[in-house]
Design a protein around this motif. Structure first.
Motif, PDB file in Angstrom:
ATOM      1  N   PHE A 261       0.794  -1.244   0.000  1.00 58.61           N
ATOM      2  CA  PHE A 261       0.000   0.000   0.000  1.00 58.61           C
ATOM      3  C   PHE A 261       0.817   1.281   0.000  1.00 58.61           C
ATOM      4  CE2 PHE A 261      -2.578  -3.278   2.172  1.00 58.61           C
ATOM      5  CZ  PHE A 261      -3.594  -3.372   1.247  1.00 58.61           C
ATOM      6  N   ARG A 262       2.095   1.219   0.350  1.00 57.55           N
ATOM      7  CA  ARG A 262       2.920   2.441   0.440  1.00 57.55           C
ATOM      8  C   ARG A 262       2.274   3.485   1.339  1.00 57.55           C
ATOM      9  NH1 ARG A 262       7.606   0.762  -1.687  1.00 57.55           N
ATOM     10  NH2 ARG A 262       7.074  -0.817  -3.182  1.00 57.55           N
ATOM     11  N   MET A 263       1.595   3.032   2.352  1.00 55.31           N
ATOM     12  CA  MET A 263       0.966   3.941   3.316  1.00 55.31           C
ATOM     13  C   MET A 263       1.949   4.220   4.453  1.00 55.31           C
ATOM     14  SD  MET A 263      -2.377   4.731   2.949  1.00 55.31           S
ATOM     15  CE  MET A 263      -3.149   4.803   4.585  1.00 55.31           C
ATOM     16  N   PRO A 264       1.778   5.350   5.156  1.00 58.69           N
ATOM     17  CA  PRO A 264       2.522   5.483   6.419  1.00 58.69           C
ATOM     18  C   PRO A 264       2.183   4.273   7.292  1.00 58.69           C
ATOM     19  CG  PRO A 264       1.443   7.545   5.853  1.00 58.69           C
ATOM     20  CD  PRO A 264       0.911   6.506   4.898  1.00 58.69           C
ATOM     21  N   THR A 265       3.201   3.520   7.653  1.00 62.59           N
ATOM     22  CA  THR A 265       2.982   2.253   8.359  1.00 62.59           C
ATOM     23  C   THR A 265       3.770   2.266   9.667  1.00 62.59           C
ATOM     24  OG1 THR A 265       2.749   1.169   6.214  1.00 62.59           O
ATOM     25  CG2 THR A 265       3.148  -0.262   8.105  1.00 62.59           C
ATOM     26  N   PHE A 266       3.054   2.135  10.764  1.00 65.19           N
ATOM     27  CA  PHE A 266       3.678   2.152  12.079  1.00 65.19           C
ATOM     28  C   PHE A 266       3.686   0.738  12.656  1.00 65.19           C
ATOM     29  CE2 PHE A 266       2.414   6.828  13.307  1.00 65.19           C
ATOM     30  CZ  PHE A 266       2.971   7.277  12.124  1.00 65.19           C
ATOM     31  N   ALA A 267       4.538   0.541  13.647  1.00 67.70           N
ATOM     32  CA  ALA A 267       4.543  -0.741  14.348  1.00 67.70           C
ATOM     33  C   ALA A 267       4.535  -0.469  15.846  1.00 67.70           C
ATOM     34  CB  ALA A 267       5.779  -1.539  13.970  1.00 67.70           C
ATOM     35  N   TYR A 268       3.896  -1.343  16.572  1.00 61.69           N
ATOM     36  CA  TYR A 268       3.860  -1.229  18.034  1.00 61.69           C
ATOM     37  C   TYR A 268       4.763  -2.323  18.604  1.00 61.69           C
ATOM     38  CZ  TYR A 268       1.570   0.260  22.440  1.00 61.69           C
ATOM     39  OH  TYR A 268       1.288   0.776  23.690  1.00 61.69           O
ATOM     40  N   HIS A 269       5.906  -1.885  19.158  1.00 63.24           N
ATOM     41  CA  HIS A 269       6.803  -2.796  19.877  1.00 63.24           C
ATOM     42  C   HIS A 269       6.176  -2.917  21.262  1.00 63.24           C
ATOM     43  CE1 HIS A 269      10.765  -3.497  22.082  1.00 63.24           C
ATOM     44  NE2 HIS A 269      10.766  -4.438  21.169  1.00 63.24           N
ATOM     45  N   VAL A 270       5.401  -3.975  21.478  1.00 62.09           N
ATOM     46  CA  VAL A 270       4.468  -4.001  22.607  1.00 62.09           C
ATOM     47  C   VAL A 270       5.133  -4.350  23.940  1.00 62.09           C
ATOM     48  CG1 VAL A 270       2.512  -4.521  21.080  1.00 62.09           C
ATOM     49  CG2 VAL A 270       3.704  -6.395  22.295  1.00 62.09           C
ATOM     50  N   SER A 271       4.303  -4.281  24.970  1.00 59.05           N
ATOM     51  CA  SER A 271       4.772  -4.440  26.344  1.00 59.05           C
ATOM     52  C   SER A 271       5.578  -5.719  26.562  1.00 59.05           C
ATOM     53  CB  SER A 271       3.589  -4.392  27.302  1.00 59.05           C
ATOM     54  OG  SER A 271       2.632  -5.379  26.960  1.00 59.05           O
ATOM     55  N   GLY A 272       5.110  -6.836  26.029  1.00 59.00           N
ATOM     56  CA  GLY A 272       5.804  -8.114  26.243  1.00 59.00           C
ATOM     57  C   GLY A 272       7.156  -8.155  25.557  1.00 59.00           C
ATOM     58  N   GLU A 273       7.246  -7.503  24.411  1.00 50.60           N
ATOM     59  CA  GLU A 273       8.522  -7.445  23.693  1.00 50.60           C
ATOM     60  C   GLU A 273       9.531  -6.630  24.508  1.00 50.60           C
ATOM     61  OE1 GLU A 273       8.115  -6.840  19.272  1.00 50.60           O
ATOM     62  OE2 GLU A 273       6.162  -6.119  19.894  1.00 50.60           O
ATOM     63  N   TYR A 274       9.043  -5.532  25.080  1.00 53.03           N
ATOM     64  CA  TYR A 274       9.875  -4.681  25.936  1.00 53.03           C
ATOM     65  C   TYR A 274      10.304  -5.458  27.177  1.00 53.03           C
ATOM     66  CZ  TYR A 274      10.880  -0.792  29.186  1.00 53.03           C
ATOM     67  OH  TYR A 274      11.457   0.059  30.095  1.00 53.03           O
ATOM     68  N   ALA A 275       9.328  -6.132  27.805  1.00 52.86           N
ATOM     69  CA  ALA A 275       9.596  -6.843  29.061  1.00 52.86           C
ATOM     70  C   ALA A 275      10.615  -7.968  28.877  1.00 52.86           C
ATOM     71  CB  ALA A 275       8.285  -7.405  29.626  1.00 52.86           C
ATOM     72  N   MET A 276      10.555  -8.667  27.763  1.00 50.66           N
ATOM     73  CA  MET A 276      11.494  -9.778  27.531  1.00 50.66           C
ATOM     74  C   MET A 276      12.943  -9.290  27.570  1.00 50.66           C
ATOM     75  SD  MET A 276      10.002 -12.249  24.559  1.00 50.66           S
ATOM     76  CE  MET A 276      10.071 -11.059  23.246  1.00 50.66           C
ATOM     77  N   ILE A 277      13.164  -8.176  26.870  1.00 46.50           N
ATOM     78  CA  ILE A 277      14.531  -7.653  26.804  1.00 46.50           C
ATOM     79  C   ILE A 277      14.976  -7.157  28.181  1.00 46.50           C
ATOM     80  CG2 ILE A 277      15.966  -5.801  25.842  1.00 46.50           C
ATOM     81  CD1 ILE A 277      14.335  -6.105  23.226  1.00 46.50           C
ATOM     82  N   LYS A 278      14.081  -6.425  28.853  1.00 46.03           N
ATOM     83  CA  LYS A 278      14.431  -5.881  30.174  1.00 46.03           C
ATOM     84  C   LYS A 278      14.692  -6.996  31.183  1.00 46.03           C
ATOM     85  CE  LYS A 278      14.275  -1.503  29.423  1.00 46.03           C
ATOM     86  NZ  LYS A 278      15.455  -0.653  29.622  1.00 46.03           N
ATOM     87  N   ALA A 279      13.865  -8.029  31.139  1.00 50.06           N
ATOM     88  CA  ALA A 279      14.008  -9.118  32.118  1.00 50.06           C
ATOM     89  C   ALA A 279      15.330  -9.856  31.908  1.00 50.06           C
ATOM     90  CB  ALA A 279      12.829 -10.083  32.004  1.00 50.06           C
ATOM     91  N   ALA A 280      15.646 -10.127  30.655  1.00 48.47           N
ATOM     92  CA  ALA A 280      16.908 -10.829  30.381  1.00 48.47           C
ATOM     93  C   ALA A 280      18.099  -9.950  30.752  1.00 48.47           C
ATOM     94  CB  ALA A 280      16.968 -11.243  28.915  1.00 48.47           C
ATOM     95  N   ALA A 281      17.964  -8.645  30.500  1.00 45.72           N
ATOM     96  CA  ALA A 281      19.062  -7.726  30.821  1.00 45.72           C
ATOM     97  C   ALA A 281      19.265  -7.654  32.339  1.00 45.72           C
ATOM     98  CB  ALA A 281      18.771  -6.342  30.253  1.00 45.72           C
ATOM     99  N   GLU A 282      18.177  -7.650  33.099  1.00 44.45           N
ATOM    100  CA  GLU A 282      18.279  -7.611  34.566  1.00 44.45           C
ATOM    101  C   GLU A 282      19.039  -8.813  35.108  1.00 44.45           C
ATOM    102  OE1 GLU A 282      14.396  -5.077  36.120  1.00 44.45           O
ATOM    103  OE2 GLU A 282      14.416  -7.237  36.405  1.00 44.45           O
ATOM    104  N   ARG A 283      18.882  -9.936  34.431  1.00 47.26           N
ATOM    105  CA  ARG A 283      19.596 -11.148  34.860  1.00 47.26           C
ATOM    106  C   ARG A 283      21.027 -11.190  34.332  1.00 47.26           C
ATOM    107  NH1 ARG A 283      14.471 -12.157  34.754  1.00 47.26           N
ATOM    108  NH2 ARG A 283      13.485 -13.823  35.931  1.00 47.26           N
ATOM    109  N   GLY A 284      21.375 -10.197  33.523  1.00 46.75           N
ATOM    110  CA  GLY A 284      22.723 -10.194  32.953  1.00 46.75           C
ATOM    111  C   GLY A 284      22.852 -11.160  31.786  1.00 46.75           C
TER     112      GLY A 284
END
Ligand code: PBG
Length: 323
Positions: A261-284
């Motif tokens: 469509f060549r439309m302005p296309t956004f993506a939502y990097h959602v809460s669970g995607e954010y949490a996965m990275i943060k949780a793994a980072a907290e554990r080192g």
């Protein structure tokens, strides 16, 4: 191939995609009260904030070059009802937050979700009759909610409910009420995803929803051709921008919508995607900053023009540091 990869300067010269603060949208959770901030346990680094604390965050966004905020209310349980009438109360929490921000910082873009789930006792995005989320009756409610948001200063209404015909209903109602300049960002391809878990904790809709799911209206993760049909309908109903949600598990869907469509296309990097990275980072176990940047860059490479991410501030600050 390795000659070009040899130096930092040559890698930078041939980079095909880059993250930029202007591509980021920060979602914020809004609380009743004054001077209140509550951390969201499943989203390290994210806090729910009362309305009076929002302008400081918005100012920081502007300073870093983040163009817009998406506001999500944490509705007190006593304001929830079977049909979610609070959604079109002009003095509801999210409308007060919109007005507060628009009065003080008119230059920041404000995005408001259109869906009934923050306001229904059952946690579904629509009106429920005999155990079924009914479509057309919900459209009337969504149209009222959208007009209410626009009247409060919301620049972009973002229907996230996945009812059929919602974009047309919302666009028609906005135009009729004189809000012909209000943009419509359609969550065109929103999947029935398990990655929304931390968000539902953050806004308090998880307990309302209980063991129920949203599979009768949100999309099946197995499908991508269906996303093209969804997007085509939303475009025909005058959506200004499309969104794919979640982000990383659906990169193929971002690409297919952008190419189709060549439309302005956004993506939502959602809460669970954010949490996965943060949780793994907290554990080192992972380098959190590097993984966050890589995840968001991948979403851009897939064809997204902008990304809603809870990491918007930290990413924009890193981009500035790097120059
Ligand atoms: C509500 C809504 C949801 C999200 C954004 N708007 C949750 C849902 O559909 O249950 C999820 C965002 C996230 O997980 O970060 N309609």
């Amino acid at each position: 191939m390795r000659r070009l990869r040899r130096y930092g300067w040559s890698r930078r010269l041939v980079a095909e995609n880059r993250l930029h603060p202007a591509d980021l949208i920060l979602p914020l959770f809004v609380l009743e009260g004054r001077g209140r901030r509550e951390p969201v346990p499943s989203m390290p680094g994210v806090e729910r904030l009362s309305v009076d604390l929002l302008p400081a965050v918005a100012e920081r966004c502007l300073e870093l070059g983040i163009p817009a905020l998406a506001l999500f209310p944490v509705t007190p349980p006593e304001r929830k009802s079977e049909a979610g009438e609070e959604a079109w109360n002009p003095d509801n929490l999210v409308c007060r937050a919109m007005r507060h921000l628009k009065d003080r910082l008119p230059e920041i873009g404000l995005i408001g979700d259109v869906a009934l789930d923050p306001y229904t006792t059952h946690g579904q995005d629509g009106i429920v009759r005999d155990g079924v989320v009914v479509n057309d009756e919900t459209l009337t409610a969504l149209a009222r909610q959208a007009v209410c948001l626009a009247a409060a200063g919301c620049d972009v209404v973002a229907p996230s409910d996945m009812m059929d015909g919602r974009i047309g209903a919302v666009r028609g109602a906005l135009d009729e009420a004189g809000f012909d300049g209000t943009l419509v960002l359609s969550y065109a391809a929103k999947y029935a995803s398990a990655f929304y878990g931390p968000f539902r904790d953050a806004v308090g809709s998880a307990s309302a929803l209980g063991a129920a799911d949203k599979k009768t209206y949100q999309m099946d993760p197995a499908n991508s051709a269906e996303a093209v049909r969804e997007a085509a309908l939303d475009i025909a109903e005058a959506a200004d921008m499309l969104m794919v949600k979640p982000g990383l598990p659906y990169l193929d869907v971002i690409r297919i919508l952008k190419d189709s469509f060549r439309m302005p296309t956004f993506a939502y990097h959602v809460s669970g995607e954010y949490a996965m990275i943060k949780a793994a980072a907290e554990r080192g176990w992972l380098d959190g900053a590097a993984c966050m940047d890589e995840a968001l860059l991948s979403i851009k490479r897939a064809g997204a023009d902008a990304i809603l991410t809870y990491a918007a501030l930290e990413v924009a600050a890193r981009l500035r540091e790097r120059g």
